[in-house]
Design a protein around this motif. Structure first.
Motif, PDB file in Angstrom:
ATOM      1  N   CYS A   7     -12.229   1.312   1.921  1.00  0.00           N
ATOM      2  CA  CYS A   7     -11.430   0.227   2.491  1.00  0.00           C
ATOM      3  C   CYS A   7     -11.003   0.553   3.916  1.00  0.00           C
ATOM      4  CB  CYS A   7     -10.211  -0.034   1.609  1.00  0.00           C
ATOM      5  SG  CYS A   7     -10.663  -0.535  -0.069  1.00  0.00           S
ATOM      6  N   ARG A   8     -10.520  -0.435   4.616  1.00  0.00           N
ATOM      7  CA  ARG A   8     -10.185  -0.344   6.034  1.00  0.00           C
ATOM      8  C   ARG A   8      -9.029   0.630   6.277  1.00  0.00           C
ATOM      9  NH1 ARG A   8      -8.069  -5.721   8.139  1.00  0.00           N
ATOM     10  NH2 ARG A   8      -6.173  -4.847   7.233  1.00  0.00           N
ATOM     11  N   GLY A  71      10.240   3.352   3.786  1.00  0.00           N
ATOM     12  CA  GLY A  71       8.960   2.652   3.829  1.00  0.00           C
ATOM     13  C   GLY A  71       8.162   2.994   5.067  1.00  0.00           C
ATOM     14  N   ASP A  72       8.859   3.201   6.186  1.00  0.00           N
ATOM     15  CA  ASP A  72       8.172   3.580   7.416  1.00  0.00           C
ATOM     16  C   ASP A  72       7.465   4.922   7.258  1.00  0.00           C
ATOM     17  OD1 ASP A  72       8.944   1.287   8.692  1.00  0.00           O
ATOM     18  OD2 ASP A  72      10.693   2.193   9.680  1.00  0.00           O
ATOM     19  N   LEU A  73       8.118   5.881   6.574  1.00  0.00           N
ATOM     20  CA  LEU A  73       7.506   7.190   6.349  1.00  0.00           C
ATOM     21  C   LEU A  73       6.259   7.056   5.482  1.00  0.00           C
ATOM     22  CD1 LEU A  73       7.486  10.286   6.488  1.00  0.00           C
ATOM     23  CD2 LEU A  73       8.969  10.292   4.476  1.00  0.00           C
ATOM     24  N   VAL A  74       6.341   6.271   4.437  1.00  0.00           N
ATOM     25  CA  VAL A  74       5.196   6.091   3.541  1.00  0.00           C
ATOM     26  C   VAL A  74       4.028   5.475   4.308  1.00  0.00           C
ATOM     27  CG1 VAL A  74       4.355   5.007   1.425  1.00  0.00           C
ATOM     28  CG2 VAL A  74       6.712   5.837   1.545  1.00  0.00           C
ATOM     29  N   ARG A  75       4.322   4.437   5.099  1.00  0.00           N
ATOM     30  CA  ARG A  75       3.253   3.805   5.869  1.00  0.00           C
ATOM     31  C   ARG A  75       2.673   4.765   6.903  1.00  0.00           C
ATOM     32  NH1 ARG A  75       6.517  -0.696   4.767  1.00  0.00           N
ATOM     33  NH2 ARG A  75       7.957  -0.184   6.456  1.00  0.00           N
ATOM     34  N   ALA A  76       3.538   5.559   7.542  1.00  0.00           N
ATOM     35  CA  ALA A  76       3.054   6.520   8.544  1.00  0.00           C
ATOM     36  C   ALA A  76       2.136   7.552   7.905  1.00  0.00           C
ATOM     37  CB  ALA A  76       4.234   7.213   9.221  1.00  0.00           C
ATOM     38  N   ALA A  77       2.514   8.021   6.724  1.00  0.00           N
ATOM     39  CA  ALA A  77       1.677   8.994   6.029  1.00  0.00           C
ATOM     40  C   ALA A  77       0.333   8.384   5.653  1.00  0.00           C
ATOM     41  CB  ALA A  77       2.397   9.515   4.781  1.00  0.00           C
ATOM     42  N   CYS A  78       0.363   7.150   5.147  1.00  0.00           N
ATOM     43  CA  CYS A  78      -0.883   6.468   4.787  1.00  0.00           C
ATOM     44  C   CYS A  78      -1.779   6.281   6.000  1.00  0.00           C
ATOM     45  CB  CYS A  78      -0.576   5.120   4.149  1.00  0.00           C
ATOM     46  SG  CYS A  78       0.116   5.210   2.475  1.00  0.00           S
ATOM     47  N   HIS A 118       4.038  -1.224  -3.825  1.00  0.00           N
ATOM     48  CA  HIS A 118       2.666  -1.504  -3.424  1.00  0.00           C
ATOM     49  C   HIS A 118       2.611  -2.601  -2.362  1.00  0.00           C
ATOM     50  CE1 HIS A 118      -1.651  -2.153  -3.824  1.00  0.00           C
ATOM     51  NE2 HIS A 118      -1.433  -3.441  -4.054  1.00  0.00           N
ATOM     52  N   ARG A 119       3.368  -3.692  -2.585  1.00  0.00           N
ATOM     53  CA  ARG A 119       3.381  -4.793  -1.615  1.00  0.00           C
ATOM     54  C   ARG A 119       4.064  -4.389  -0.321  1.00  0.00           C
ATOM     55  NH1 ARG A 119       4.727  -8.022  -6.265  1.00  0.00           N
ATOM     56  NH2 ARG A 119       6.927  -7.846  -5.637  1.00  0.00           N
ATOM     57  N   GLY A 120       5.139  -3.622  -0.424  1.00  0.00           N
ATOM     58  CA  GLY A 120       5.899  -3.264   0.764  1.00  0.00           C
ATOM     59  C   GLY A 120       5.143  -2.351   1.701  1.00  0.00           C
ATOM     60  N   VAL A 121       4.378  -1.413   1.147  1.00  0.00           N
ATOM     61  CA  VAL A 121       3.627  -0.475   1.984  1.00  0.00           C
ATOM     62  C   VAL A 121       2.328  -1.107   2.470  1.00  0.00           C
ATOM     63  CG1 VAL A 121       2.428   1.758   2.001  1.00  0.00           C
ATOM     64  CG2 VAL A 121       4.659   1.532   0.870  1.00  0.00           C
ATOM     65  N   ALA A 122       1.648  -1.790   1.584  1.00  0.00           N
ATOM     66  CA  ALA A 122       0.438  -2.531   1.953  1.00  0.00           C
ATOM     67  C   ALA A 122      -0.601  -1.649   2.636  1.00  0.00           C
ATOM     68  CB  ALA A 122       0.806  -3.723   2.844  1.00  0.00           C
ATOM     69  N   ARG A 123      -0.919  -0.542   2.019  1.00  0.00           N
ATOM     70  CA  ARG A 123      -1.959   0.352   2.522  1.00  0.00           C
ATOM     71  C   ARG A 123      -2.913   0.688   1.373  1.00  0.00           C
ATOM     72  NH1 ARG A 123       0.573  -1.060   6.334  1.00  0.00           N
ATOM     73  NH2 ARG A 123       1.124   0.152   8.202  1.00  0.00           N
ATOM     74  N   PRO A 124      -4.231   0.678   1.602  1.00  0.00           N
ATOM     75  CA  PRO A 124      -5.183   0.905   0.514  1.00  0.00           C
ATOM     76  C   PRO A 124      -5.148   2.309  -0.057  1.00  0.00           C
ATOM     77  CG  PRO A 124      -6.327   0.841   2.616  1.00  0.00           C
ATOM     78  CD  PRO A 124      -4.917   0.416   2.885  1.00  0.00           C
ATOM     79  N   ASN A 125      -4.649   3.294   0.726  1.00  0.00           N
ATOM     80  CA  ASN A 125      -4.639   4.674   0.222  1.00  0.00           C
ATOM     81  C   ASN A 125      -3.298   5.080  -0.382  1.00  0.00           C
ATOM     82  OD1 ASN A 125      -3.631   4.503   2.865  1.00  0.00           O
ATOM     83  ND2 ASN A 125      -4.117   6.636   3.331  1.00  0.00           N
ATOM     84  N   LEU A 126      -2.419   4.124  -0.638  1.00  0.00           N
ATOM     85  CA  LEU A 126      -1.184   4.426  -1.351  1.00  0.00           C
ATOM     86  C   LEU A 126      -1.460   4.522  -2.850  1.00  0.00           C
ATOM     87  CD1 LEU A 126       1.973   4.624  -1.588  1.00  0.00           C
ATOM     88  CD2 LEU A 126       1.911   2.129  -1.957  1.00  0.00           C
TER      89      LEU A 126
END
Length: 428
Positions: A7-8, A71-78, A118-126
């Motif tokens: 995925c992207r 949530g910002d940390l989770v997205r940054a890690a992803c 899942h919806r809040g982070v919205a990253r395929p590798n979460l």
């Protein structure tokens, strides 16, 4: 236990932070090269600043985030792991973030929490980290069915792991029926290795001490090969190397000389003998081969050590992580033979070499190759480099890396069968 989505993702660059020591980083990269995927289990969010997560030399292939991360940390890690996630087709590069543990025993709220994350982070590798309580196993299947990646945690027994597998199959079957792409649903399991080691130990014990003793005896038996097997068993007159040459060409090598067994001081360069000192040296046996056209010569040898399996593994790891097998000052010595094409095969004629630390036998196998016409080689290269596609060194162009590597592999491989051959006093 993963379905891996191509995925992207986004691309990130920066520098490695202060997560691990330099020594640990070297070991981690070796694990990656051997096919192991190390994950960073962060104990606190402060370890994961932008400089760490976005470093181009970040050594981890997955991250387990601590509770309480934003949530910002989770997205940054992803986003930081997205490049390796995409490049690997989703095999690695996941980020595990936990749901609120207060819902661990309540299927409905637990599933809602997983959906929200899942919806809040919205990253395929979460992957949403869910404890495998009774409710958690049920929610695992429900999440996968909805296309939500999951990290199944708190798995402390093989019985619980079997439940996780059943839930995984259930969830993925439901996802397939609903038309979801299974390749874009990640699922991993986190469990303590110790619990499974105990199960493995118990099963091995049930196999019986006799088999365990047999394996130890076989290991010790290899150590005695140098004096109770014929020369032709250890160094056959002809070696065949199917697909062992450049471009997959077949090779044939003929033995032209054999040296009497000797001690390490006489057979090895002092620096190489020092590097092998941790495993001890009982005896060294050597032989020299030429190729079928008599244009190259290769000395191959075996160092029979005094070490056990643990010590051999430690030396193997050291040679690998420190790159000792590639050091020119640790090149093996040659075995010239008067009256043969190897008569002029000396130190200056060495073109390529390999040193193999066996881990399933108390033996070090080495080989060094050169030209049969005695020409001096100014740029010797380890066999690992001389056999690379596109290599242009003298050794690579002449196929001498393939000679050293191919002969060492075949002589080393014979150790596994030599213990079953009839034992006799070796030929003089």
């Amino acid at each position: 236990m993963q379905s891996r989505p191509p995925c992207r993702s986004q691309k990130a660059h920066s520098r490695l932070g202060k997560v691990v020591s330099r020594e640990a980083e070297v070991l981690l990269r070796q694990l990656v090269a051997e096919g192991v995927s190390p994950w960073l289990a962060a104990s606190r969010s402060e370890q994961l600043d932008a400089a760490v997560l976005k470093a181009p030399d970040f050594p981890f292939q997955g991250v387990v985030l601590p509770p309480g991360g934003s949530g910002d940390l989770v997205r940054a890690a992803c986003d930081a792991l997205a490049p390796v996630f995409t490049t690997s087709g989703g095999a690695v590069g996941q980020v595990s973030a936990p749901v609120d543990p207060r819902y661990a025993e309540e299927p409905g709220p637990l599933l809602d929490a997983a959906r929200t994350l899942h919806r809040g982070v919205a990253r395929p590798n979460l992957v949403v980290r869910i404890p495998m309580t009774g409710a958690g196993v049920q929610v695992l299947a429900d999440c996968l069915a909805e296309g939500i990646g999951v990290d199944a945690t708190l798995v402390f027994s093989t019985e619980k792991y079997a439940e996780v597998l059943d839930a995984y199959v259930d969830g993925m079957e439901r996802a397939l029926i609903s038309g979801r792409r299974l390749a874009c649903i990640s699922a991993v399991t986190t469990f303590p290795v110790g619990a499974f080691e105990q199960e493995v130990d118990a099963r091995l014990e049930r196999l019986g001490a006799r088999e365990a003793r047999g394996r130890r005896d076989a290991y010790a038996g290899v150590r005695e090969l140098w004096h109770n097997r014929p020369v032709d068993t250890l160094f056959p007159p002809t070696l065949k190397g199917d697909d062992a040459g450049p471009g997959g060409a077949d090779r044939v090598w003929n033995r032209i000389a054999v040296a009497p067994d000797t001690d390490c001081a006489a057979a090895l360069d002092p620096l190489l003998a020092t590097a092998l000192r941790p495993v001890g040296c009982e005896r060294v046996v050597r032989a020299t081969y030429s190729d079928a056209t008599a244009s190259s010569v290769t000395t191959v040898g075996m160092v029979f050590t005094e070490a056990d399996g643990e010590a051999m593994l430690a030396l193997h790891n050291r040679f690998t992580t420190e790159g000792l097998g590639k050091r020119r000052d640790l090149m093996p010595r040659t075995l010239p033979a008067e009256g043969t094409v190897a008569e002029g095969f000396g130190s200056g004629q060495r073109a390529s070499w390999t040193v193999r630390i066996e881990t399933d036998a108390p033996v070090v196998v080495f080989a060094v190759s050169g030209f049969a016409d005695g020409r001096t080689v100014e740029d010797p290269r380890p066999a690992t480099e001389a056999t690379e596609a596109g290599a242009t060194s003298t050794a690579a162009q002449a196929g001498l890396g393939h000679d050293a590597q191919g002969i060492a592999e075949r002589i080393g491989g014979r150790l596994r069968t030599a213990t079953t051959a009839p034992a006799t006093e070796k030929d003089g």
